[in-house]
Design an enzyme around this catalytic site. Structure first.
Site, PDB file in Angstrom:
ATOM      1  CG  ASP A 121      -9.408   2.466   0.049  1.00  0.00           C
ATOM      2  OD1 ASP A 121      -8.916   1.378  -0.280  1.00  0.00           O
ATOM      3  OD2 ASP A 121      -8.810   3.295   0.779  1.00  0.00           O
ATOM      4  CG  ASP A 178      -2.217   0.669   1.057  1.00  0.00           C
ATOM      5  OD1 ASP A 178      -2.313   1.505   0.156  1.00  0.00           O
ATOM      6  OD2 ASP A 178      -3.153   0.374   1.816  1.00  0.00           O
TER       7      ASP A 178
HETATM    8  C1  GLA Z   1      -5.689   1.882   2.435  1.00  0.00           C
HETATM    9  C2  GLA Z   1      -6.119   0.730   1.564  1.00  0.00           C
HETATM   10  C3  GLA Z   1      -7.177  -0.080   2.270  1.00  0.00           C
HETATM   11  C4  GLA Z   1      -6.626  -0.568   3.603  1.00  0.00           C
HETATM   12  C5  GLA Z   1      -6.127   0.601   4.426  1.00  0.00           C
HETATM   13  C6  GLA Z   1      -5.394   0.124   5.653  1.00  0.00           C
HETATM   14  O1  GLA Z   1      -6.714   2.803   2.576  1.00  0.00           O
HETATM   15  O2  GLA Z   1      -6.549   1.164   0.322  1.00  0.00           O
HETATM   16  O3  GLA Z   1      -7.596  -1.154   1.491  1.00  0.00           O
HETATM   17  O4  GLA Z   1      -5.573  -1.473   3.349  1.00  0.00           O
HETATM   18  O5  GLA Z   1      -5.235   1.424   3.686  1.00  0.00           O
HETATM   19  O6  GLA Z   1      -4.901   1.157   6.408  1.00  0.00           O
END
Ligand code: GLA
Length: 780
Positions: free
Chosen positions: A545, A477
């Protein structure tokens, strides 16, 4: 196939031709890009210039009073020579001047690709690619420009990049160097871009080209959720299935710059490359600078034709390693069900429930390391959080593996929280501008990937955990934009953004190349870094997300113009949705997520027994047709009504297809729906059947009391109890017909309109949907 005939270059792919020539002034002149043509004389195709335009600056007035570079279709252009459109290269020479003029020197044609030295790029492990290397020189400026054109014959893609070499003795400063330039005539063109922000990535936007420049770019340090680097240029009437369209994209994950400029004389200039924003790259004597690779394609079969080229190209020439062409496991991710609050017991319970439903991989998301109980601490640290996982990661991974599941883990290695052991020990690892306040995004700072010590720290720590716990999948990420572009290790801060990307690619190479068995899914607050550069390392990317299925129609639909379904992470989550609070049927959540790499991201213990059954059926259906969903030919149909979306996947040979019909807002008593289909074999007989799905009785609201012998409160315990025990089967339609007949459109049963209900009524309402399986009949 690349052929040179009398200073004309013909670059051919299966269905396209790209033609350019060296003209009398040794400029590389664009002649034609479009549907395949015969090789031969090209005079009829050359854009003419027989008369001097008023106010034009002439290149060589004595030799040709009509030759002004402003009116020539150019593969490359300089500065200060009469072309007033955007230049692809702005270079400050050793003497402080800017004038440049690159002319043709020589060429060579080689089999396969010529790999860049510092950047990821398309590759060919078969016999598909051929590369033309053209050497251009600016003798006065003592520079060489190597221009690379690689044809990928079967997938109809041409990749382009350039390398600039300083042949002089003085340092020159590169302020702008594009990967490609393409000049075309305007055919009433429209520009299509894919724009958005967090939780609304890659929405399609169209606009007619106007005089002047339109720039599709990113300055966030990543390819960004604001403007995907990929864009299209199409004739105005182009639809999903008809019309001319050019597609462009960049194999790069940093700041990008895409230009569509309409000149005063109706010429269109397209450029794509590294964003010149805060870019300044000194090139000492003898040094070279290479640009990322741009890719382009053309189709006269509408947007679907163009997408098909890019999908096949990415599956064959971008994605690499053990997972290339492989079916992706169905996963459960604990993020939306736990956030940072979990225990080992809670996780194992979720994993066991998921396993019973057919899920194949458990992914532990954020919160397993350091003091990470919120997004305020822990990034940068790799010690396992003992409160949550007292027996460590290896033992937890073992438990997951012993359930017969693969195990995946989340990392965010490019970031650091000030509240972390790493920051306390090495504050200098964080990117900050001296003498200025630190800027935070999600309470975190960016690590300085220009620093080799930082890169080593990440490679060692991530690698150690991957090996120790035998990790099968990584979600990598990156959750904030870069603000300060500063590294104490650089003499020229104008190198920062690009050096950051080179640093990231170095890390990814060192982490993942020795561990090709790991399935790598890249993520950046969802789809903030969905680009071809990342896809050279990670076969799939977390699309957004936003897991709301209605929003996903736009997000996944937008992505599908440029990227294949095998690259898109798509999950079923809880309803109401956590990003929009919209309620959508479990069936729709699955029907949308099935067009991609399927996962679940919700607390399964809150599902009723019937919902669990529904999920089990969904997963079984997906597994049975997984190849079709991930690697089938994806077709977007142009919907006749604005509240409908139709997607379809067809397997090679067209023996099997699946179609999705999605309704956004219900319109009361609207006319019947027609399911559009294409890609089938006209003469084969197919059986089409709706995928069975449950309707939970709560969807009928207060209507349900009318069929009960007593006056039940629609929000009361009796109906809630009934909802847990009893579900209806949504309307299943079955038809048998030839492909030709089916492709005339399937007239579907009526939708529910409040006058009664039988199992022959389609219960769509707001956000309803169905999948249809279309199978060629045996002996056909
Ligand atoms: C980001 C990702 C999510 C999750 C969060 C965790 O927003 O896109 O899918 O993994 O971080 O903190």
């Amino acid at each position: 196939m690349i052929v040179e005939q009398s200073s004309v270059f013909f670059l051919e792919t299966q269905t396209t031709s790209y033609v350019m020539r060296v003209n009398d002034f040794k400029h590389l002149e664009h002649v034609y890009y479009g549907a395949k043509i015969e090789r031969g004389p090209v005079d009829s195709l050359v854009y003419k210039r027989n008369i001097q335009q008023g106010s034009a600056v002439l290149y060589d007035a004595e030799r040709d009073p009509a030759y002004s570079l402003d009116n020539v279709l150019l593969e490359w252009s300089g500065v200060g020579c009469g072309d007033y459109r955007q230049t692809p290269a702005e270079i400050k020479l050793g003497d402080g001047t800017f004038r440049t003029d690159f002319t043709f020197d020589s060429y060579r044609i080689v089999k396969g690709c010529v790999a860049p030295e510092t950047l990821p790029a398309a590759y060919d492990d078969g016999d598909d690619a051929e590369t033309l290397e053209i050497t251009m020189t600016d003798r006065a400026g003592k520079m060489t420009l190597l221009m690379y054109y690689t044809t990928f014959y079967e997938t109809d893609v041409i990749a382009r990049r350039v390398v600039l070499v300083n042949d002089g003795t003085d340092t020159i400063v590169v302020r702008r160097l594009m990967s490609m330039q393409l000049d075309l005539e305007n055919n009433g063109d429209s520009l299509v871009t894919f724009d958005g922000a967090w939780i609304k990535e890659t929405h399609r936007h169209d606009r007619r080209l106007q005089y002047g420049q339109y720039v599709n770019s990113s300055t966030t340090g990543a390819s960004s959720n604001r403007h995907n680097p990929g864009f299209l240029l199409c004739e105005n009437e182009t639809t999903e299935s008809h019309g001319s369209v050019y597609g462009f994209n960049l194999v790069y994950s940093g700041n990008h710059y895409g230009l569509a400029e309409l000149s005063p004389t109706d010429l269109v200039r397209v450029q794509l490359g590294i964003n010149p924003f805060c870019f300044e790259w000194p090139l000492a004597a003898g040094e070279r600078f290479e640009t990322p690779e741009a890719v382009m394609t053309y189709s006269n079969r509408g947007f679907n034709g163009m997408s098909a080229h890019f999908h096949d190209f990415i599956n064959r020439h971008i994605v690499r390693g053990d997972w290339k062409g492989m079916e992706r496991p169905v996963l459960i991710n604990n993020w939306e069900s736990c956030f940072f609050r979990f225990t080992r017991r809670k996780l194992l319970r979720l994993a066991r429930q998921a396993r019973r439903l057919g899920v194949e991989m458990f992914v532990l998301d954020d919160g397993w390391f350091g003091d990470r109980d919120s997004d305020k601490a822990g990034l940068g640290d790799y010690r396992i959080n003992q409160k949550k996982l007292p027996r460590g990661m290896r033992s937890f991974a073992k438990d997951i593996h012993s359930l017969g599941m693969k195990f995946g883990l989340w990392f965010e290695p490019e970031m650091v929280n000030p509240d972390s052991d790493l920051f306390r020990a090495h504050p200098e690892y964080a990117v900050q501008t001296p003498g200025r306040n630190s800027l935070f995004g999600r309470n975190q700072l960016v690590l300085d990937l220009c620093n080799p010590a930082v890169r080593d720290y990440i490679v060692e720590n991530v690698g150690r955990i991957l090996d120790d716990a035998d990790i099968d999948y990584v979600k990598w990420d990156m959750n904030r934009h870069i603000s300060d572009a500063y590294s104490p290790l650089l003499d020229s801060q104008g190198e920062f953004y690009h050096r950051y990307m080179l640093g990231l690619y170095d890390i990814l190479t060192r982490v993942f190349r020795p561990r090709p068995q790991i399935l790598f899914e890249s993520c950046s607050s969802g789809g903030n870094r969905f680009d071809l550069g990342m896809l050279c390392f990670s076969p799939q990317v977390w699309s957004s997300d936003d897991t709301d299925p209605v929003e996903r129609l736009s997000i996944q639909g937008g992505l599908s113009y440029l990227y294949p379904l095998s690259a898109m992470g798509a999950h079923v989550s809880a309803s109401p949705n956590q990003q929009t609070l919209r309620e959508a049927a479990l069936s729709t959540r699955f029907n949308v997520a099935s067009f991609g790499c399927l996962g679940y991201e919700l607390d399964l213990k809150h599902l009723t027994r019937l919902e669990r059954k529904e999920v089990r059926d969904q997963i079984a259906f997906y597994k049975a047709h997984r190849r079709l969903f991930q690697y089938g030919r994806m077709i977007r149909h142009t919907a006749q009504k604005d509240n409908k979306v139709y997607w379809q996947c067809v397997n090679p040979g067209a023996t099997e297809s699946v179609a999705g019909s999605f309704q956004t807002m219900v319109h009361a008593a609207e006319g019947n729906d027609v399911l559009p289909l294409s890609g089938l074999n006209a003469d084969s007989v197919y059986r089409l059947q709706t995928k069975p799905q449950r309707i939970f009785v709560r969807r009928f609201g207060s209507l349900i009391k009318h069929i009960l012998p007593f006056d039940a409160n629609p929000n009361g315990p009796v109906l809630r109890w009934l909802d847990r025990l009893y579900a209806l089967t949504d309307c299943v339609e079955t038809y048998e017909a030839s492909g030709k007949t089916l492709m005339r459109g399937v007239r579907l049963n009526n939708q529910f309109i409040g006058t009664g209900y039988t199992n022959r009524i389609r219960m769509l309402c707001d956000f309803g949907s169905n999948l249809y399986l279309i199978e060629q009949q045996p002996g056909q």
